[in-house]
Design a protein around this motif. Sequence first.
Motif, short mmCIF file in Angstrom:
data_model
loop_
_atom_site.label_atom_id
_atom_site.label_comp_id
_atom_site.label_asym_id
_atom_site.label_seq_id
_atom_site.Cartn_x
_atom_site.Cartn_y
_atom_site.Cartn_z
N VAL A 88 1.16 33.01 55.19
CA VAL A 88 2.51 33.00 55.76
C VAL A 88 2.67 31.69 56.51
O VAL A 88 1.80 31.29 57.30
CB VAL A 88 2.75 34.20 56.69
CG1 VAL A 88 4.02 34.00 57.52
CG2 VAL A 88 2.85 35.49 55.89
N VAL A 89 3.78 31.00 56.26
CA VAL A 89 4.10 29.75 56.93
C VAL A 89 5.25 30.01 57.89
O VAL A 89 6.31 30.49 57.48
CB VAL A 89 4.50 28.66 55.92
CG1 VAL A 89 4.88 27.37 56.64
CG2 VAL A 89 3.37 28.41 54.92
N ILE A 90 5.05 29.70 59.17
CA ILE A 90 6.11 29.86 60.16
C ILE A 90 6.77 28.51 60.35
O ILE A 90 6.18 27.58 60.89
CB ILE A 90 5.55 30.39 61.50
CG1 ILE A 90 4.79 31.70 61.29
CG2 ILE A 90 6.68 30.58 62.50
CD1 ILE A 90 4.13 32.23 62.54
N GLY A 91 8.02 28.40 59.86
CA GLY A 91 8.77 27.15 59.95
C GLY A 91 9.21 26.67 58.59
O GLY A 91 8.38 26.33 57.75
N GLY A 92 10.53 26.62 58.39
CA GLY A 92 11.08 26.19 57.11
C GLY A 92 11.56 24.75 57.13
O GLY A 92 12.63 24.42 56.62
N GLY A 93 10.75 23.89 57.75
CA GLY A 93 11.07 22.46 57.78
C GLY A 93 10.16 21.68 56.85
O GLY A 93 9.56 22.24 55.93
N ALA A 94 10.05 20.38 57.11
CA ALA A 94 9.29 19.49 56.23
C ALA A 94 7.84 19.93 56.10
O ALA A 94 7.33 20.11 54.98
CB ALA A 94 9.37 18.06 56.77
N ALA A 95 7.13 20.11 57.21
CA ALA A 95 5.71 20.46 57.17
C ALA A 95 5.51 21.86 56.60
O ALA A 95 4.56 22.11 55.85
CB ALA A 95 5.09 20.35 58.56
N LYS A 133 15.96 19.10 59.68
CA LYS A 133 15.68 17.73 60.10
C LYS A 133 15.61 16.78 58.91
O LYS A 133 15.98 15.61 59.01
CB LYS A 133 14.38 17.67 60.91
CG LYS A 133 14.14 16.31 61.53
CD LYS A 133 12.96 16.29 62.48
CE LYS A 133 13.34 16.76 63.85
NZ LYS A 133 12.26 16.50 64.84
N VAL A 134 15.18 17.30 57.77
CA VAL A 134 15.19 16.49 56.54
C VAL A 134 16.63 16.06 56.23
O VAL A 134 16.88 14.92 55.85
CB VAL A 134 14.60 17.28 55.35
CG1 VAL A 134 14.78 16.51 54.04
CG2 VAL A 134 13.12 17.56 55.59
N ARG A 135 17.57 16.95 56.43
CA ARG A 135 18.97 16.68 56.09
C ARG A 135 19.53 15.53 56.92
O ARG A 135 20.30 14.71 56.40
CB ARG A 135 19.81 17.95 56.29
CG ARG A 135 21.28 17.76 55.99
CD ARG A 135 22.02 19.07 55.80
NE ARG A 135 21.90 19.55 54.42
CZ ARG A 135 21.19 20.61 54.04
NH1 ARG A 135 20.52 21.30 54.94
NH2 ARG A 135 21.11 20.97 52.78
#
Length: 408
Positions: A6-13, A42-44
Amino acid sequence: MVYDCVVIGGGAAGFFSALALKERKPHARILILEKSNKLLAKVRVSGGGRCNVTHACFEAQVLSKNYPRGEKNLKNLFKTFQTSDTVAWFEKRGVKLHTEADGRVFPVTNSSETIIQCFLQEAQRTKIEIRTSAEVKSFSLTEGVYTVSLAQEQVQTKNLVIATGGYPKLESYQWIAESADVSLESPVPSLFTCNIPQSPLEDLAGISVPKAQVKITGTKLAYSGPLLITHWGLSGPAILKLSAWGARILADKNYEYTLHINWCAQNTEDSLTGDLLTYKSAHAKRLVSSHPLYELPQRLWKRLVMLAEIPEDLRWLDMSKKQMNKLKENILRFECQVKGKSTFKEEFVTCGGISWDNLQLQTLEAKSSPGLFFAGEVLDADGITGGFNFQNAWTTAYVAAQAISERI
C-alpha cells in the motif's frame, strides 16, 4: 485481502514507487491511497504547468550537490537510479523529453498533463488500484502485516510506502511518527521569494538580470544566478537558491533581513572601479544615465544612477568622486530590507521531515518497522529549483520499490 504493498500518497513519489514495483513484480497487488480528490497535484503545477521532470546532470556526486538537505545519502542512491534512468523510463513509455539551455528537462509537449497521463495510463494498464479522498489516520504492524486505518475502513498490507510529500507544520507528521516510532526534523519552507515592502525597484517589476549575486548581511549566504524584480520584491534562481540553502537561517530570522545585490556578479570592487574610470575617460561627454554598463537593463540602470543622486543630464566628465562611489555601491551592494516571503509560483518545498537516522540507507526501510518504506519529500531531503526535487522523488521511490520487490 492483504495487499503486497500500500502506498500512502498519490503524488510523484507515490505513483513512481507503485509503478516501479509493478514493473518488477507484475502480479503484485498494489493500492495507492490519496487523501485529497486530486492525484499528482504538484506534478500539475510544476515548472509553470510544464513539469520540470529532472535536470541534465548525469554524475551522482555532481547531482547530489544540488540538495541542501540529503546530499550525502542521495549521492549513494543516485548510483542506483539517476537522471539517465529517469529519461530512459519516460522515453520507454513514449514520453519524449527535451533539455533547455540551463539544464532543465521537460516533456517535448511542455505540458505536465503528458506526465500525469503517462502515470495514470501505466497504473491502469498494470492494474494498480487507486483510491482518492482516502485519508490515512494511523497504521500498525502485527505479525508481519500492516493495518492501515482510514476514516471508515481498514486495509491490510505486507509492505507500506509513505510518500505523502512535505508538510509545512510539525504536527502534520505526528500520525506517522506515532504509528512508526520515527524521529523528525522540524519542517520549514524552502524555495520562496523575497517580500520587500516599499522597494525602490517596485515599479520595475518584470525586469531581470542574467547574472547577479545576492548576499545576506551577517551570514555566509551568497548565491549567483538570474534575478527577477517583481511587484512584491525579488525572485529568480539566485533568490530561490538563497532560500533553499538558507531555509533554516531565514526561518530563525523570521524572514526579516538585509539583502545586498551585486547586479554584475562577475565584478569585484577593483574591477568595477577600473571599468568606471576607463569608461569615464573614453566617453567623457556621454550622459551617465543614458548608457548602461554591463548590459544592465536601461530602466534599472537609470534607477541605480538616480539613487546615486546623479542628475539625469550629468555627463561622465562632470561626475564627482562621491557620486561615482555611490553608483559603485549601488551596482555592487544594492541594499534591500526584506520582510517576509512568498511561495514560488504554486510550488512548495519543505526543508525537514523524516530523519535519515530512522532508515536503512540502502533501501529506505524503517529500522523500527520491517516492510515500512519512505520516498520523496516526506524525507528530510530537498533540492534547489530546476528539476532536482522530482529527481529525488523518482530515485527514492525506485529504491524503495526495488527493496520491496525483494521482500515479495
